[in-house]
Design a protein around this motif. Structure first.
Motif, PDB file in Angstrom:
ATOM      1  N   VAL A   1       0.885  -1.187   0.099  1.00 40.96           N
ATOM      2  CA  VAL A   1       0.142  -0.095  -0.097  1.00 40.96           C
ATOM      3  C   VAL A   1       1.022   1.119   0.053  1.00 40.96           C
ATOM      4  O   VAL A   1       1.575   1.469   0.991  1.00 40.96           O
ATOM      5  N   THR A   2       0.695   2.124  -0.715  1.00 43.48           N
ATOM      6  CA  THR A   2       1.444   3.274  -1.083  1.00 43.48           C
ATOM      7  C   THR A   2       0.551   4.559  -1.238  1.00 43.48           C
ATOM      8  O   THR A   2      -0.714   4.338  -1.863  1.00 43.48           O
ATOM      9  N   ALA A   3       1.050   5.729  -0.772  1.00 44.12           N
ATOM     10  CA  ALA A   3       0.342   6.871  -1.336  1.00 44.12           C
ATOM     11  C   ALA A   3       0.053   7.210  -2.749  1.00 44.12           C
ATOM     12  O   ALA A   3       0.789   6.840  -3.542  1.00 44.12           O
ATOM     13  N   ASP A   4      -1.180   7.374  -3.221  1.00 42.37           N
ATOM     14  CA  ASP A   4      -1.413   7.579  -4.804  1.00 42.37           C
ATOM     15  C   ASP A   4      -1.153   9.086  -5.054  1.00 42.37           C
ATOM     16  O   ASP A   4      -2.101   9.855  -5.380  1.00 42.37           O
TER      17      ASP A   4
ATOM     18  N   GLN B   1      -8.949   7.548   2.405  1.00 42.52           N
ATOM     19  CA  GLN B   1      -7.650   8.142   1.827  1.00 42.52           C
ATOM     20  C   GLN B   1      -7.460   7.438   0.572  1.00 42.52           C
ATOM     21  O   GLN B   1      -7.231   6.294   0.624  1.00 42.52           O
ATOM     22  N   ALA B   2      -6.999   8.076  -0.483  1.00 48.94           N
ATOM     23  CA  ALA B   2      -6.619   7.385  -1.935  1.00 48.94           C
ATOM     24  C   ALA B   2      -5.295   6.713  -1.766  1.00 48.94           C
ATOM     25  O   ALA B   2      -4.315   7.439  -1.189  1.00 48.94           O
ATOM     26  N   VAL B   3      -5.286   5.623  -2.038  1.00 49.47           N
ATOM     27  CA  VAL B   3      -4.061   4.813  -2.056  1.00 49.47           C
ATOM     28  C   VAL B   3      -3.718   4.020  -3.264  1.00 49.47           C
ATOM     29  O   VAL B   3      -4.769   3.881  -4.147  1.00 49.47           O
ATOM     30  N   LEU B   4      -2.514   3.323  -3.337  1.00 50.98           N
ATOM     31  CA  LEU B   4      -2.474   2.451  -4.516  1.00 50.98           C
ATOM     32  C   LEU B   4      -2.383   1.111  -3.611  1.00 50.98           C
ATOM     33  O   LEU B   4      -1.373   0.909  -2.719  1.00 50.98           O
ATOM     34  N   VAL B   5      -3.018  -0.045  -3.886  1.00 54.35           N
ATOM     35  CA  VAL B   5      -3.103  -1.401  -3.301  1.00 54.35           C
ATOM     36  C   VAL B   5      -2.693  -2.256  -4.197  1.00 54.35           C
ATOM     37  O   VAL B   5      -3.172  -2.591  -5.301  1.00 54.35           O
ATOM     38  N   ASN B   6      -1.319  -2.931  -4.023  1.00 55.11           N
ATOM     39  CA  ASN B   6      -0.784  -3.581  -4.953  1.00 55.11           C
ATOM     40  C   ASN B   6      -0.977  -2.938  -6.436  1.00 55.11           C
ATOM     41  O   ASN B   6      -1.077  -3.938  -7.627  1.00 55.11           O
TER      42      ASN B   6
END
Length: 284
Positions: free
Chosen positions: A85-88, A230-235
């Motif tokens: 999981v990283t910040a988008d 919160q918008a993130v990137l998941v995988n």
């Protein structure tokens, strides 16, 4: 087979077989189980009758993996071995390694949206160059039908894209879904949900699966209130982290978007799993 012992010959193939099983199943544990079962079958086989060990083992691993995929449909389970999981907010140079891992995991998430036959045909042919004739024998289908399955799967995978433009388009679809959920806009939800959308919720006590746009939309309307996301990137795919007022995570959600529609939603609410994920700080 050559004069090499079955055990030695198998060990020479183990890494490749594990890679095949992992790409098909998306789980390291399941892949190890499949490879072990393949070894047991080889140990019971008269190896003098095997003229192409590589092909024989690939066929066995493919068939066992297909059985596992079909079993999952009857007995759903969480398919994530790990979550990145990283910040988008776009990658920076020092994020290159994490980004590469994320892209690989994104492919696994997209593959989860495919039907078992499509997934096996795509992985074996496009990722491991197994001839369609061999894949057809595993699936019990003609070569032409197998080519069609792989082509259909390839189209779905390509539709998710890997570019910044594709990512922005996917995020727009997710934002439309979230806005419709917040306002209880049932028709708006149906517009962005694929009719056969699959919602998977890992609660820690078990996995809950909801199928179909109507049921997923109804649940989304009920669950939208009180969620601060919160918008993130998941995988590598668009997602959100929902936080409680005290700053502890409530859930992580990943969306699989194909051709402008959400085909899969994976939700993790298991507190133990959430605690093990390296999440960005709230508000970042």
């Amino acid at each position: 087979m050559s004069d090499t012992s079955p055990a030695e010959a198998f060990e020479a193939q183990r890494d490749r077989l594990r890679a095949v099983a992992y790409r098909v199943l998306g789980s390291h544990a399941d892949a190890e189980d499949v490879v072990q079962e393949a070894w047991l079958r080889l140990s019971r086989q008269d190896t003098a009758t095997i003229h192409n060990l590589t092909g024989w083992l690939t066929t066995v691993v493919g068939r066992i993996s297909l059985d596992v995929l079909r079993s999952r449909q009857a007995h759903p389970q969480a398919f994530y071995d790990e979550l990145v999981v990283t910040a988008d907010d776009g990658p920076v140079p020092e994020d290159d390694v994490a980004l590469t891992d994320s892209i690989g995991l994104a492919l696994l998430v997209v593959l989860e949206s495919l039907r078992p036959n499509e997934r096996l045909a795509f992985v074996l042919h496009d990722l491991f160059a197994v001839p369609f004739e061999e894949i057809g024998r595993i699936l019990g289908k003609s070569t032409a039908a197998t080519k069609m399955l792989a082509s259909r799967a390839r189209g779905k995978v390509q539709a998710t894209g890997g570019s910044t433009v594709a990512g922005r388009e996917q995020r727009k679809v997710v934002e439309a879904f979230l806005a419709a959920a917040r306002h209880g806009d049932f028709e708006g939800l149906l517009r962005v949900l694929d009719p056969e959308v699959k919602l998977t919720v890992d609660t820690g006590d078990g996995v809950v699966v909801v199928l179909g746009a109507t049921k997923v939309a109804a649940g989304a309307r009920l669950s939208a209130s009180g969620v601060h996301g919160q918008a993130v990137l998941v995988n590598g795919l668009p997602g959100i982290v929902a936080w409680r007022a005290d700053g502890t995570p409530l859930s992580v959600v990943a969306f699989t978007v194909i051709d402008g529609r959400i085909v899969g939603i994976a939700v993790v609410t298991d507190p133990a799993k959430l605690a093990s994920i390296d999440l960005p700080e709230p508000g970042r």
